[in-house]
Design a protein around this motif. Structure first.
Motif, PDB file in Angstrom:
ATOM      1  N   GLN A  48       0.832  -1.206   0.000  1.00  0.00           N
ATOM      2  CA  GLN A  48       0.000   0.000   0.000  1.00  0.00           C
ATOM      3  C   GLN A  48       0.865   1.255   0.000  1.00  0.00           C
ATOM      4  OE1 GLN A  48      -2.722   0.394   3.287  1.00  0.00           O
ATOM      5  NE2 GLN A  48      -3.847   2.044   2.318  1.00  0.00           N
ATOM      6  N   MET A  49       1.886   1.268   0.846  1.00  0.00           N
ATOM      7  CA  MET A  49       2.781   2.426   0.898  1.00  0.00           C
ATOM      8  C   MET A  49       3.538   2.570  -0.422  1.00  0.00           C
ATOM      9  SD  MET A  49       3.923   5.070   2.414  1.00  0.00           S
ATOM     10  CE  MET A  49       3.363   4.918   4.114  1.00  0.00           C
ATOM     11  N   MET A  50       3.892   1.450  -1.036  1.00  0.00           N
ATOM     12  CA  MET A  50       4.590   1.520  -2.321  1.00  0.00           C
ATOM     13  C   MET A  50       3.670   2.130  -3.374  1.00  0.00           C
ATOM     14  SD  MET A  50       7.697   0.762  -3.103  1.00  0.00           S
ATOM     15  CE  MET A  50       8.678   0.995  -4.569  1.00  0.00           C
ATOM     16  N   GLY A  51       2.379   1.805  -3.287  1.00  0.00           N
ATOM     17  CA  GLY A  51       1.413   2.428  -4.190  1.00  0.00           C
ATOM     18  C   GLY A  51       1.375   3.933  -3.999  1.00  0.00           C
ATOM     19  N   TYR A  52       1.453   4.378  -2.748  1.00  0.00           N
ATOM     20  CA  TYR A  52       1.490   5.817  -2.480  1.00  0.00           C
ATOM     21  C   TYR A  52       2.771   6.446  -3.053  1.00  0.00           C
ATOM     22  CZ  TYR A  52      -2.295   5.016   0.888  1.00  0.00           C
ATOM     23  OH  TYR A  52      -3.488   4.670   1.482  1.00  0.00           O
ATOM     24  N   VAL A  53       3.877   5.726  -2.958  1.00  0.00           N
ATOM     25  CA  VAL A  53       5.145   6.218  -3.497  1.00  0.00           C
ATOM     26  C   VAL A  53       5.043   6.405  -5.006  1.00  0.00           C
ATOM     27  CG1 VAL A  53       7.558   5.599  -3.926  1.00  0.00           C
ATOM     28  CG2 VAL A  53       6.571   5.288  -1.641  1.00  0.00           C
ATOM     29  N   PHE A  54       4.446   5.412  -5.682  1.00  0.00           N
ATOM     30  CA  PHE A  54       4.234   5.553  -7.129  1.00  0.00           C
ATOM     31  C   PHE A  54       3.309   6.736  -7.431  1.00  0.00           C
ATOM     32  CE2 PHE A  54       4.872   0.699  -7.608  1.00  0.00           C
ATOM     33  CZ  PHE A  54       6.237   0.867  -7.740  1.00  0.00           C
ATOM     34  N   GLY A  55       2.246   6.857  -6.630  1.00  0.00           N
ATOM     35  CA  GLY A  55       1.231   7.862  -6.899  1.00  0.00           C
ATOM     36  C   GLY A  55       1.679   9.280  -6.633  1.00  0.00           C
ATOM     37  N   ILE A  56       2.530   9.470  -5.623  1.00  0.00           N
ATOM     38  CA  ILE A  56       2.904  10.837  -5.274  1.00  0.00           C
ATOM     39  C   ILE A  56       3.777  11.462  -6.352  1.00  0.00           C
ATOM     40  CG2 ILE A  56       5.061  10.474  -3.981  1.00  0.00           C
ATOM     41  CD1 ILE A  56       3.722  12.347  -1.804  1.00  0.00           C
ATOM     42  N   PHE A  57       4.463  10.630  -7.132  1.00  0.00           N
ATOM     43  CA  PHE A  57       5.181  11.147  -8.297  1.00  0.00           C
ATOM     44  C   PHE A  57       4.203  11.810  -9.261  1.00  0.00           C
ATOM     45  CE2 PHE A  57       5.915  10.359 -12.800  1.00  0.00           C
ATOM     46  CZ  PHE A  57       7.077  11.070 -13.022  1.00  0.00           C
ATOM     47  N   ALA A  58       3.070  11.152  -9.521  1.00  0.00           N
ATOM     48  CA  ALA A  58       2.075  11.683 -10.460  1.00  0.00           C
ATOM     49  C   ALA A  58       1.527  13.014  -9.980  1.00  0.00           C
ATOM     50  CB  ALA A  58       0.940  10.677 -10.653  1.00  0.00           C
ATOM     51  N   ILE A  59       1.355  13.162  -8.664  1.00  0.00           N
ATOM     52  CA  ILE A  59       0.849  14.428  -8.118  1.00  0.00           C
ATOM     53  C   ILE A  59       1.849  15.550  -8.363  1.00  0.00           C
ATOM     54  CG2 ILE A  59      -0.007  15.594  -6.070  1.00  0.00           C
ATOM     55  CD1 ILE A  59      -1.722  13.227  -6.979  1.00  0.00           C
ATOM     56  N   GLY A  60       3.105  15.327  -8.005  1.00  0.00           N
ATOM     57  CA  GLY A  60       4.128  16.347  -8.217  1.00  0.00           C
ATOM     58  C   GLY A  60       4.320  16.677  -9.681  1.00  0.00           C
ATOM     59  N   TYR A  61       4.253  15.645 -10.514  1.00  0.00           N
ATOM     60  CA  TYR A  61       4.443  15.821 -11.958  1.00  0.00           C
ATOM     61  C   TYR A  61       3.334  16.687 -12.558  1.00  0.00           C
ATOM     62  CZ  TYR A  61       5.273  14.406 -16.833  1.00  0.00           C
ATOM     63  OH  TYR A  61       5.527  14.391 -18.183  1.00  0.00           O
ATOM     64  N   ALA A  62       2.093  16.410 -12.202  1.00  0.00           N
ATOM     65  CA  ALA A  62       0.968  17.175 -12.750  1.00  0.00           C
ATOM     66  C   ALA A  62       0.923  18.589 -12.175  1.00  0.00           C
ATOM     67  CB  ALA A  62      -0.344  16.448 -12.462  1.00  0.00           C
ATOM     68  N   LEU A  63       1.167  18.707 -10.876  1.00  0.00           N
ATOM     69  CA  LEU A  63       1.030  19.991 -10.198  1.00  0.00           C
ATOM     70  C   LEU A  63       2.005  21.039 -10.732  1.00  0.00           C
ATOM     71  CD1 LEU A  63      -0.678  21.190  -7.878  1.00  0.00           C
ATOM     72  CD2 LEU A  63       1.166  20.567  -6.316  1.00  0.00           C
ATOM     73  N   PHE A  64       3.186  20.591 -11.163  1.00  0.00           N
ATOM     74  CA  PHE A  64       4.214  21.544 -11.579  1.00  0.00           C
ATOM     75  C   PHE A  64       4.384  21.631 -13.090  1.00  0.00           C
ATOM     76  CE2 PHE A  64       5.141  21.163  -7.142  1.00  0.00           C
ATOM     77  CZ  PHE A  64       5.652  22.409  -6.791  1.00  0.00           C
ATOM     78  N   GLN A  65       3.460  21.057 -13.860  1.00  0.00           N
ATOM     79  CA  GLN A  65       3.559  21.136 -15.311  1.00  0.00           C
ATOM     80  C   GLN A  65       3.579  22.585 -15.799  1.00  0.00           C
ATOM     81  OE1 GLN A  65       3.613  18.955 -18.196  1.00  0.00           O
ATOM     82  NE2 GLN A  65       4.498  17.661 -16.621  1.00  0.00           N
ATOM     83  N   ILE A  66       2.569  23.343 -15.430  1.00  0.00           N
ATOM     84  CA  ILE A  66       2.460  24.711 -15.945  1.00  0.00           C
ATOM     85  C   ILE A  66       3.556  25.626 -15.396  1.00  0.00           C
ATOM     86  CG2 ILE A  66       0.989  26.758 -15.999  1.00  0.00           C
ATOM     87  CD1 ILE A  66      -1.399  24.866 -16.265  1.00  0.00           C
ATOM     88  N   PRO A  67       3.880  25.602 -14.089  1.00  0.00           N
ATOM     89  CA  PRO A  67       5.012  26.407 -13.626  1.00  0.00           C
ATOM     90  C   PRO A  67       6.320  26.061 -14.342  1.00  0.00           C
ATOM     91  CG  PRO A  67       3.699  25.696 -11.760  1.00  0.00           C
ATOM     92  CD  PRO A  67       3.159  24.976 -12.954  1.00  0.00           C
ATOM     93  N   ALA A  68       6.538  24.763 -14.593  1.00  0.00           N
ATOM     94  CA  ALA A  68       7.769  24.359 -15.280  1.00  0.00           C
ATOM     95  C   ALA A  68       7.757  24.832 -16.728  1.00  0.00           C
ATOM     96  CB  ALA A  68       7.931  22.843 -15.218  1.00  0.00           C
ATOM     97  N   GLY A  69       6.590  24.765 -17.386  1.00  0.00           N
ATOM     98  CA  GLY A  69       6.486  25.262 -18.754  1.00  0.00           C
ATOM     99  C   GLY A  69       6.709  26.753 -18.831  1.00  0.00           C
ATOM    100  N   TRP A  70       6.125  27.483 -17.889  1.00  0.00           N
ATOM    101  CA  TRP A  70       6.321  28.936 -17.835  1.00  0.00           C
ATOM    102  C   TRP A  70       7.804  29.262 -17.620  1.00  0.00           C
ATOM    103  CZ3 TRP A  70       8.276  31.943 -13.834  1.00  0.00           C
ATOM    104  CH2 TRP A  70       8.123  33.329 -13.970  1.00  0.00           C
ATOM    105  N   PHE A  71       8.472  28.520 -16.729  1.00  0.00           N
ATOM    106  CA  PHE A  71       9.890  28.753 -16.465  1.00  0.00           C
ATOM    107  C   PHE A  71      10.731  28.487 -17.710  1.00  0.00           C
ATOM    108  CE2 PHE A  71      14.036  27.061 -14.894  1.00  0.00           C
ATOM    109  CZ  PHE A  71      14.541  28.267 -14.406  1.00  0.00           C
ATOM    110  N   SER A  72      10.383  27.449 -18.469  1.00  0.00           N
ATOM    111  CA  SER A  72      11.119  27.137 -19.695  1.00  0.00           C
ATOM    112  C   SER A  72      11.006  28.271 -20.703  1.00  0.00           C
ATOM    113  CB  SER A  72      10.588  25.841 -20.315  1.00  0.00           C
ATOM    114  OG  SER A  72      10.822  24.742 -19.461  1.00  0.00           O
ATOM    115  N   ASP A  73       9.817  28.866 -20.788  1.00  0.00           N
ATOM    116  CA  ASP A  73       9.614  29.971 -21.717  1.00  0.00           C
ATOM    117  C   ASP A  73      10.370  31.227 -21.281  1.00  0.00           C
ATOM    118  OD1 ASP A  73       7.932  28.421 -23.300  1.00  0.00           O
ATOM    119  OD2 ASP A  73       6.123  29.080 -22.256  1.00  0.00           O
ATOM    120  N   ARG A  74      10.394  31.479 -19.989  1.00  0.00           N
ATOM    121  CA  ARG A  74      11.020  32.704 -19.485  1.00  0.00           C
ATOM    122  C   ARG A  74      12.545  32.578 -19.416  1.00  0.00           C
ATOM    123  NH1 ARG A  74       7.691  36.505 -16.986  1.00  0.00           N
ATOM    124  NH2 ARG A  74       9.628  37.703 -16.949  1.00  0.00           N
ATOM    125  N   ALA A  75      13.042  31.481 -18.879  1.00  0.00           N
ATOM    126  CA  ALA A  75      14.488  31.331 -18.685  1.00  0.00           C
ATOM    127  C   ALA A  75      15.195  30.833 -19.931  1.00  0.00           C
ATOM    128  CB  ALA A  75      14.766  30.370 -17.521  1.00  0.00           C
TER     129      ALA A  75
END
Length: 463
Positions: A48-75
């Motif tokens: 169960q905890m391993m499932g959470y470990v797999f899943g929390i990657f997806a949360i971080g990945y989705a949450l920072f898509q737009i900030p990371a894209g904006w940073f790529s355009d600006r920097a």
């Protein structure tokens, strides 16, 4: 260097970004290969905890898509991708240093956050170096690295874990990422004219190719661009493609084993390889059609054909549940996967066309919503198998036929969406009140994606 012939450094850029996507999936697959060994060494790391470990990657990945894209355009992609790769490589190495389940959760969230910029940053780099007529093939080769990297890592990573242990395997993967980041920093330039290997003919070719589409780049606020009909339709169709594709990396192997037996589980790799081929085929088609003077159809036609093939393959899958031959099912599902993977090159090229200098942030928004399709796939497949019946197709629960019909319908709707997507459609400024409404809608959309991902990865009953 022949002064009359354009140099080809942009092709080396595509190859370098191909290796970039191979690297991203090596790092993602590594933890799956190391799962058993990690659970023996880390206290509290049950399934169960391993499932959470797999899943929390997806949360971080989705949450920072737009900030990371904006940073790529600006920097700029040179600095942005260097930082992104260093960050995720550091957290890849730190994965090999953890001793508690909680610290592993934190590290993998930060790993997902770091890797969020991988695709938007690369898309922004391709925009600066590829004329519009070459974007399709460039995107096809670039994205195929993920499929090839995933398939190869399924073989290489278990062997490496057995050879040097799981902790050093993460360190080795991190080292590969850092080497790539160093090569990127010293080789790439945001402006190709400042690259020592790019001659004036290639600079002029790139600039002329970008200028062809310059009129379509909007200077309006990002929220208006990203909530325009073009981008909303792009988001929807990309989520629809992920509903089919993510079955190939989640539920396909268990379904094969349950329906036809353990000895056929290895066949789950075949649709992935078909998907890699589809990316090259589609990329070539996009490039060929654009060179023939069809900028809109170069995006629309390959995507339309792809979704049609996807729907046909899925419908054919519904005819195989009672078959004794697993090969008929694999052929049908491989056709479906080939089809939906054909839509990737036109989708990302489309974001480059309408995003222009903001293509990193625009493509990030599409990719973020694509995660919604992946999450829906994870929820819908087992639910449909266990509960949903359809007359003449799935008379009783227990087969995936009802899900295949659902996914086929989504592919047809995505096909229809592409008929209304036009990278050359001009945007008009909207009123402040309409802008506020669009902003509220966009925030609600982000909240929906994150909510669904949290439910799927942390709250959904497993079974």
């Amino acid at each position: 260097m022949n002064s009359d012939v354009a140099s080809r450094q942009r092709f080396w850029l595509v190859f370098l970004l191909f290796l970039h996507t191979v690297n991203t999936y090596m790092d993602r697959v590594c933890i799956s290969a190391a799962k058993g060994a990690m659970q023996k060494d880390i206290s509290g790391l049950d399934d169960q905890m391993m499932g959470y470990v797999f899943g929390i990657f997806a949360i971080g990945y989705a949450l920072f898509q737009i900030p990371a894209g904006w940073f790529s355009d600006r920097a700029g992609p040179r600095m942005a991708l260097t930082i992104v790769v260093i960050i995720w490589s550091i957290f890849t190495a730190m994965t090999g240093a953890v001793f508690t389940a909680i610290s592993l959760l934190a590290v993998r969230f930060l790993f997902g956050m770091g890797e969020a910029g991988a695709y938007p940053g690369a898309t922004r780099a391709l925009y600066s170096w590829l004329p519009a007529k070459e974007r399709g093939l460039g995107q096809g080769i670039f994205h195929s690295g993920a499929r090839i990297g995933a398939a190869a890592s399924l073989v290489v990573m278990p062997w490496l874990v057995g050879l040097i242990g799981w902790r050093m395997t993460f360190v080795a993967n991190a080292a590969i990422g850092l080497v790539w980041g160093a090569v990127w920093w010293f080789w790439y330039r945001d402006d190709p004219s400042k690259h020592s290997g790019v001659n004036q003919q290639e600079v002029e070719l790139i600039r002329a190719g970008i200028a062809e589409e310059a009129a379509t780049e909007s200077k309006l606020p990002y929220i208006q661009v990203v909530t325009s009909a073009n981008v909303l339709l792009a988001m929807f169709q990309y989520a629809a493609s992920n509903i089919t594709f993510f079955i190939s990396i989640t539920w396909l192997r268990p379904y094969l084993v349950k329906t036809w037996g353990e000895e056929y589980g290895y066949l789950s790799a075949l649709p992935l390889l078909c998907g890699a081929v589809a990316l090259w085929v589609s990329g070539y088609a996009v490039t060929h059609l654009h060179r023939r003077g069809m900028p809109v159809m170069s995006r629309r036609l390959p995507a339309t054909i792809g979704y049609a093939m996807g729907a046909i393959g899925l419908i054919l899958c519904t005819q195989t549940a009672d078959s004794n031959s697993v090969w008929i099912f694999i052929a049908s599902f491989s056709l479906a996967t080939f089809g939906v993977e054909m839509t990737l090159s036109p989708s990302w090229a489309f974001c480059m066309d309408i995003g222009g200098s903001r293509s990193g942030a625009v493509s990030a928004a599409m990719n973020m919503v694509g995660n919604l399709g992946a999450a829906v796939s994870a929820v819908a497949f087992p639910y449909f198998v266990a509960n949903v019946t359809i007359p003449m197709v799935a008379e009783t629960p227990g087969t995936a036929n009802s899900f295949f019909v659902f996914a086929a319908v989504m592919n047809v709707l995505a096909l229809i969406a592409w008929q209304f997507m036009n990278p050359r459609r001009e945007l008009k400024e909207v009123s402040p009140a309409a802008m506020k409404t669009r902003l509220a809608f966009f925030v609600a959309l982000i909240a929906l994606v994150i909510t669904v991902l949290v439910y799927v990865n942390f709250l959904m009953p497993k079974g």
